[in-house]
Each structure stands twice: as structure tokens, then as C-alpha cells.
Design a protein around this motif. Structure first.
Motif, mmCIF file in Angstrom:
data_model
loop_
_atom_site.group_PDB
_atom_site.id
_atom_site.type_symbol
_atom_site.label_atom_id
_atom_site.label_comp_id
_atom_site.label_asym_id
_atom_site.label_seq_id
_atom_site.Cartn_x
_atom_site.Cartn_y
_atom_site.Cartn_z
ATOM 1 N N ALA A 29 2.992 -2.872 -3.735
ATOM 2 C CA ALA A 29 3.016 -1.494 -3.239
ATOM 3 C C ALA A 29 2.857 -1.439 -1.721
ATOM 4 O O ALA A 29 3.444 -0.595 -1.051
ATOM 5 C CB ALA A 29 1.910 -0.703 -3.896
ATOM 6 N N GLU A 30 2.040 -2.368 -1.171
ATOM 7 C CA GLU A 30 1.863 -2.377 0.278
ATOM 8 C C GLU A 30 3.121 -2.854 0.976
ATOM 9 O O GLU A 30 3.437 -2.430 2.078
ATOM 10 C CB GLU A 30 0.671 -3.258 0.648
ATOM 11 N N ARG A 75 6.053 -2.099 0.165
ATOM 12 C CA ARG A 75 6.943 -0.938 0.299
ATOM 13 C C ARG A 75 6.602 -0.167 1.576
ATOM 14 O O ARG A 75 7.464 0.223 2.339
ATOM 15 C CB ARG A 75 6.764 -0.006 -0.895
ATOM 16 N N GLY A 76 5.310 0.036 1.804
ATOM 17 C CA GLY A 76 4.864 0.776 2.979
ATOM 18 C C GLY A 76 5.230 0.061 4.265
ATOM 19 O O GLY A 76 5.695 0.670 5.226
ATOM 20 N N CYS A 105 8.883 0.391 5.143
ATOM 21 C CA CYS A 105 9.303 1.687 5.665
ATOM 22 C C CYS A 105 8.980 1.848 7.142
ATOM 23 O O CYS A 105 9.485 2.743 7.805
ATOM 24 C CB CYS A 105 8.615 2.815 4.890
#
Lengths: 203, 387
Positions: free
Chosen positions: B12-13, B15-16, B19
Motif C-alpha cells: 500500500a505504501e 502505491r503512495g 503517485c
């Protein structure tokens, strides 16, 4: 024309010197004042919110994010105030993926925009909501685990009252905790919305 | 930067990080700035800002692999324990000294903070007459885009009604300001807004309750999920358009709640609700008396037509969910009387009522009776055993 309040140990006196209100209205065609005996003419009414933007950072499924806002209000000589809050829409991406507002622990008896209920971290309950702590906050925020969803202006919901007072010359503070928990199925993206705080003097 | 550790980075990190326009990795005690992402890989990522043709994890791993292979990343901060402590101490010292020297309030840095004056204006005006009112607005927060609008005021409802059309006889007369036109208000800047109210001769004789609302625009979006904040600060305008200045004032007490019998040690709680049954807003001006001696001034709060409002004093208190007009802790014994007397504004209409209540330490009596009964039973049992 002057007016004012005088007090001694045993007596309180409110006096008006000059023309009376009715004679002033008759002669000028209007009467203008701020509060009872013009008592709030020079009063300052202020609202501060810190910070101006709440970043939730990188969202991780099943890892609730909690961020705080500090709300400060000062009302001068006006008797009371009220603060309401609403969101323009649910947290959403440009691609229109949304994070629903929380319904708290009980889906059959959900928390509402005017009624906070318990929302625990465990149990995989997803959504977005807020808790409030402070002297003049709504009484349904019994403790730190009680949350409400935001009123949604997009759904024509009226802003919900979160702080209220009847007293003069108060400086009240409240801490709003925003909580966000997403599911593993939540679409990737930057979710955004705007929270509007509205403060009006008590009358 | 060890390859195996990076490969274990939480999905999940990743993904951040992906971005972010300048991806950074925070590993152990070091923060690594990754090299520029090749344009091809951006195109490979997807067609939209939030959509991916390949998984973000796979894409970031590919970028990291390229960075390691080409040695493009560079360390932007690395500190051992001693250096980090020295750095923290030095930074803290500089910040605190700076704040004290410059008298900067840290809350001002990223806060919204508006102040208006006056918060309430009451105007009684004949049709065809003109009156002006000056308002001041000050920004104590960061620079803000502010908009002024006129909102219909309904007690208990602050939402701007979509059906409401602002009266064209309520106008802002500043050259550089108008309703619903945003303007910049810098930090510590104060601006005066002049409002002109001139109801035309044919304006219906009615009550017009409005709010002059000062609203800030939310800050621009960042690269993360976020909630932007906007604030609306309102000044209430109560306009009464009348030819004679005489309007029907009427009110009634719909609640005068007092216990008929109370415990001597309980606080005295009294509630008064006032309903405005007239055509114009009113203020109750008067006092509440206890036994004709102690008096408590009623706060002259406005009650709008048809509104029912709890009367408040300086001795009012919220207990649980309810606000009480009088909340008086103390010791009461015997017969007492509560009297309320007030006029509607400074007029001649007077409302007066009184009620009597009795106070006894009945809770103690009950406990004593239970104790006496228990003692009597005990004495009886003992006596029987003795016999």
C-alpha cells in the motif's frame, strides 16, 4: 444618544440618555443597533481552525488513519454562538471512486450526522467520520470512540451543529479527530473533499 | 540501500510513493531520493492519474531496480545516533529561539482564522429610507481567498437555501467588493465592508433575517488523500421593515418547570421556555427571583417569531443533554417560591408568574427509616433467640 450599564454592590442600572428608540425612529426613519443597548457594537467574533488542510498520507487498508483539527472560537459580548460542519461530498477521486461515510459499529442502528455512536478499530468497519472533544461540543460524543459521519451537502443534508454555547465572553476550543479506514477492495487514488465550518453568533 | 529490504516494502505504501512526483524511500535511518522516472515507465503505468495498466507494486519495483542498476538514487539524509541527536538539539534550539525572538505564533502558519465585527446588527427601517453599516473583517491566519454572500437566517438551520434570492436593496457599496466575488485577504490584513440597506417604498412590511457570510476558499489539493478546510463566519442582520415602528409583540411562557418536592441536598433546577407568538422578534428583559431575595437576571437573548427558546441566566448550566435556566446547588429546607417577571424588550407588555416548592432531606429520611427498620428486625431476632 448614549447608553450603558452601571453596577454597584446592590444595584444594576441600564440607562439610555437622549432620544428614545421610538422618537429616533420617527424622526430619522430608521433605528440601528448591535445587540441589547448596543452592547455588541464593538465586539469581535472570531473562528480559527488549524490546520487548513488535513493530509491522510498513504492509505493502507484496515489501518485506520486518525488526524486532528483544532477549532477555536471567541464571541466577545454576544450571548452565545453555534458552529456547524458539513462536507461538500464524500471523499472521492477524480475517477469518482468514493469512500463512504461511516455508519459506526452497528449497521442496523447506524450513527447519524446528529448522533454519535461507538466506532471501534477492530471489526473491519470502513468509512470516514469524526469525533469531538471539548467543553462546548455536542454531548453525544461520550468518549473518544464515538463518531459521527459528516453531513453531506451533495445529498442536501443540513450542516450539523457540533459546538454551541449560550454564554458571553467565552473562548472555547475543541479537538476534532477525523478517522478514515478503507477496505482492501478500495480503489487506488487520491481521495479528497472539503469540510466547511460555519460559525454564527448567538442571538 | 539494500535491494532485498526495498523489495519487502509494504504494497500500500508503494502505491503512495508511486503517485509522488519525486519518489522517496524511507529505509531505516536513511531517506533515499530516487532518480527521475523514465518517461516510458510513466506511460506504462496507465492512462489516467489513478489508473494502472500494470500493478503499482510491480511498477515501483521496476523503477527501484532501474535506480539500483544505474545507481541513480542518492541519499538525502542519513544520520547515526549521535549526529541525529546533535541535529535534533540544534534544530530545536534554532526554532525555539526564532519563535521567541520573532514572537511568531505557530498556529498562524497553516491555520484559517477570521474575525468579524459587529457579529449582530438590528435594523428597524421605513420603506424608502437608507441606512449603512460598516463591518470589519480581519485575517489572523494564512492568506485566504474570501467571498461575501448573503444567506437567509432560519433559527437552527444554517444551510444556504437554494431557493433564496438575495434582496437587491441590501448591497455592498465598496468600490472593490461585491457579493460572491472572491478577494484576497492577506495575513494580518483588515478590510472594511460597507453594507447599504434601502428597502424601496413598496417593500412589504416584513421581518428579514439574514446573515452576512464571510467564506474562505479551500486550499489547493496536494498529492495525497486529504480534506481541505473552509470556514464561514456569519454576522446576523435582523431587518424589520415597518412604516410605523409598531409591530405586534406577544409571547407566552410554555414551560415553568420546578419540582414540587425536592431533596434538601439536591441543586435547585428550574426551566423556563418562552414562545414568541407575535410578528416581530423580542427580547425578555427581567429577572427570576428566589424567595423574593436572590435575583438572577435573564439574559436578553432574541426570540424570533414562532420560536420557543429556553431562557438563560448567568446561573444556567447544561446537565447531560439539557440546558437549565437556573441551576443552584445549596441546601434548601421548607417552603420556597420562585418568581419570574420580564417585559418584552423595553415595552409595557409584562409577563409574570410564580410557583412554590418544598424541600426536605427525604433521601436521608428514607435511609434512616431503612436503617431503623433493619435495626428493629435485628433486635427482634436477637430477642427471640434470647427467649
Amino acid at each position: 444618544m448614549t447608553s450603558g450599564n452601571k453596577a454597584s454592590q446592590n444595584f444594576n442600572l441600564s440607562d439610555v440618555v437622549g432620544q428614545t428608540a421610538s422618537s429616533l425612529f420617527s424622526s430619522k426613519g430608521y433605528l440601528i443597533q448591535s445587540g441589547f443597548l448596543n452592547s455588541v457594537a464593538g465586539s469581535l467574533f472570531s473562528l480559527s481552525i488549524y490546520p487548513a488542510v488535513v493530509d491522510f498520507g498513504t492509505l493502507i487498508p484496515n489501518s485506520p488513519v486518525e488526524k486532528t483539527l483544532q477549532i477555536t472560537i471567541s464571541n466577545g459580548d454576544v450571548p452565545g454562538y453555534s458552529i456547524s460542519v458539513a462536507e461538500d461530498h464524500e471523499l472521492s477521486t477524480l475517477a469518482q471512486a468514493t469512500i463512504a461515510n461511516t455508519s459506526c459499529n452497528l449497521t442496523n442502528q447506524p450513527c447519524t450526522i446528529n448522533k454519535a455512536l461507538r466506532w471501534d478499530d477492530a471489526g473491519g468497519i470502513y468509512g470516514f467520520g469524526f469525533n469531538l472533544a471539548g467543553n462546548s461540543v455536542a454531548r453525544d460524543f461520550t468518549d473518544k470512540s464515538f463518531y459521527r459521519p459528516f453531513a453531506n451537502l451533495n445529498l442536501k443534508e443540513s450542516p450539523a451543529q457540533i459546538m454551541v454555547s449560550q454564554q458571553k465572553r467565552v473562548i472555547d476550543q475543541a479537538i476534532m479527530t477525523l478517522k478514515l479506514n478503507i477496505s482492501p477492495e478500495q480503489a487506488v487514488g487520491q481521495y479528497r473533499n472539503t469540510l466547511s465550518f460555519t460559525a454564527v453568533a448567538g442571538i | 540501500m539494500k535491494k532485498d529490504k526495498i523489495m519487502n516494502y509494504p504494497a500500500a505504501e508503494l502505491r503512495g510513493i508511486l503517485c509522488h512526483p519525486e519518489p522517496r524511500l524511507n529505509r531505516g535511518r536513511g531517506i533515499f531520493q530516487l532518480g527521475k522516472i523514465p518517461p516510458l515507465s510513466r506511460r506504462n503505468v496507465g492512462v489516467g492519474r489513478n489508473d494502472y495498466m500494470v500493478s503499482p507494486e510491480a511498477e515501483l519495483r521496476r523503477i527501484i531496480r532501474l535506480n539500483i542498476k544505474n545507481k541513480k538514487y542518492h541519499k538525502i539524509l542519513f544520520a547515526d545516533r549521535f549526529t541525529s541527536r546533535v541535529l535534533i538539539f540544534f534544530c530545536g534550539f534554532v526554532m525555539i529561539t526564532g519563535l521567541i525572538m520573532l514572537k511568531i505564533k505557530p498556529v498562524e502558519a497553516q491555520s484559517l482564522s477570521l474575525t468579524i465585527s459587529p457579529p449582530l446588527v438590528e435594523i428597524m427601517i421605513k420603506p424608502g429610507k437608507t441606512v449603512t453599516q460598516a463591518y470589519k473583517i480581519r485575517n489572523d491566519g494564512e492568506p485566504a481567498i474570501v467571498k461575501i454572500s448573503l444567506v437567509e437566517y432560519k433559527a437552527g438551520d444554517l444551510q444556504a437555501s437554494p431557493d433564496y434570492i438575495p434582496e437587491n436593496w441590501i448591497q455592498i457599496i465598496n468600490n472593490d467588493l461585491s457579493f460572491n466575488t472572491p478577494f484576497l485577504l492577506n495575513s494580518n490584513q483588515e478590510k472594511q465592508v460597507i453594507l447599504k440597506i434601502n428597502p424601496p417604498v413598496n417593500t412589504p412590511e416584513e421581518e428579514y433575517y439574514r446573515i452576512l457570510m464571510f467564506s474562505t476558499s479551500p486550499n489547493p489539493a496536494s498529492q495525497f488523500s486529504q480534506s481541505s478546510i473552509s470556514q464561514n463566519l456569519g454576522s446576523v442582520i435582523l431587518v424589520s421593515v415597518t412604516r410605523t415602528g409598531e409591530k405586534l409583540k406577544a409571547a407566552q411562557l410554555t414551560k415553568f418547570a420546578i419540582p414540587a418536592l425536592m431533596d434538601s441536598f439536591d441543586p435547585l433546577i428550574v426551566d423556563f421556555d418562552l414562545q414568541n407568538t407575535g410578528k416581530i422578534y423580542i427580547r425578555p428583559i427581567g429577572e427570576i427571583k428566589l424567595d423574593g431575595q436572590a435575583s438572577f437576571k435573564i439574559l436578553p437573548k432574541i426570540v424570533l417569531p414562532n420560536q420557543i427558546k429556553r431562557l438563560v441566566t448567568d446561573n444556567s448550566k447544561t446537565d447531560g443533554q439539557e440546558l437549565h435556566s437556573l441551576y443552584l446547588p445549596g441546601f434548601y429546607l421548607g417552603k420556597h417560591q420562585v418568581n419570574i417577571a420580564f417585559t418584552l424588550d423595553e415595552g409595557k407588555i409584562k409577563i409574570e408568574q410564580s410557583k412554590t416548592f418544598y424541600a426536605l432531606p427525604w433521601k436521608i429520611f428514607v435511609v434512616l427509616i431503612i436503617l431503623l427498620f433493619a435495626a428493629y428486625q435485628y433486635w427482634k431476632i436477637k430477642k427471640r433467640e434470647h427467649a
